[in-house]
Design a protein around this motif. Sequence first.
Motif, PDB file in Angstrom:
ATOM      1  N   TYR A  98     -13.123  28.713  41.973  1.00  0.00           N
ATOM      2  CA  TYR A  98     -11.765  29.102  41.729  1.00  0.00           C
ATOM      3  C   TYR A  98     -10.985  29.024  42.799  1.00  0.00           C
ATOM      4  O   TYR A  98     -11.361  29.505  43.965  1.00  0.00           O
ATOM      5  CB  TYR A  98     -11.747  30.326  40.881  1.00  0.00           C
ATOM      6  CG  TYR A  98     -12.315  30.438  39.494  1.00  0.00           C
ATOM      7  CD1 TYR A  98     -11.631  30.255  38.255  1.00  0.00           C
ATOM      8  CD2 TYR A  98     -13.744  30.535  39.424  1.00  0.00           C
ATOM      9  CE1 TYR A  98     -12.251  30.312  37.254  1.00  0.00           C
ATOM     10  CE2 TYR A  98     -14.381  30.490  38.316  1.00  0.00           C
ATOM     11  CZ  TYR A  98     -13.702  30.462  37.219  1.00  0.00           C
ATOM     12  OH  TYR A  98     -14.150  30.468  35.684  1.00  0.00           O
ATOM     13  N   ASP A 103      -7.845  34.203  39.340  1.00  0.00           N
ATOM     14  CA  ASP A 103      -8.440  33.085  38.616  1.00  0.00           C
ATOM     15  C   ASP A 103      -9.794  33.410  38.119  1.00  0.00           C
ATOM     16  O   ASP A 103     -10.181  33.022  37.046  1.00  0.00           O
ATOM     17  CB  ASP A 103      -8.176  31.723  38.835  1.00  0.00           C
ATOM     18  CG  ASP A 103      -6.771  31.372  38.836  1.00  0.00           C
ATOM     19  OD1 ASP A 103      -5.857  32.125  38.007  1.00  0.00           O
ATOM     20  OD2 ASP A 103      -6.342  30.400  39.474  1.00  0.00           O
ATOM     21  N   CYS A 104     -10.743  33.762  39.270  1.00  0.00           N
ATOM     22  CA  CYS A 104     -12.014  33.946  39.029  1.00  0.00           C
ATOM     23  C   CYS A 104     -12.257  35.164  38.003  1.00  0.00           C
ATOM     24  O   CYS A 104     -13.166  35.122  37.357  1.00  0.00           O
ATOM     25  CB  CYS A 104     -12.748  34.200  40.644  1.00  0.00           C
ATOM     26  SG  CYS A 104     -14.624  33.948  40.394  1.00  0.00           S
TER      27      CYS A 104
END
Length: 126
Positions: A98, A103-104
């Motif tokens: 990511y 986002d991760c």
Amino acid sequence: MVGLLDIVTLRRSKPDLGLDAGRQGAVIHVHGADAYEVEFVDDTGSIVTTLGASDVGRVESGQDVGAAHLELYSDPGGAYRWRLVAANGELIAHSESYGSKEDCLRGIQLAVRSIREAPILDRTAA
């Protein structure tokens, strides 16, 4: 401060939930600065409950978590990834890369939710 996916230890027993003091769980949602949704998992299933900040203590990095856990890390290229590690240290699953930590974390939340809801399709020969 306790954050999303931190491992926490229960400071006081919760007999109504069948949870003993010292039990470790993972924070799956943060409700402001003083309340957390924590999931406790064992061989019989999982218990999800909302606890106050005074009910839990954060397990510091490097402490033995004694249970399967999710790790968020950055790879040598600077991308963010997560991995699911069993209590014995064996890798169970890992993610794609990511571009951002946020986002991760969203990817982890999606994976956890998807696994909970996914049916088991037995494709073995009977």
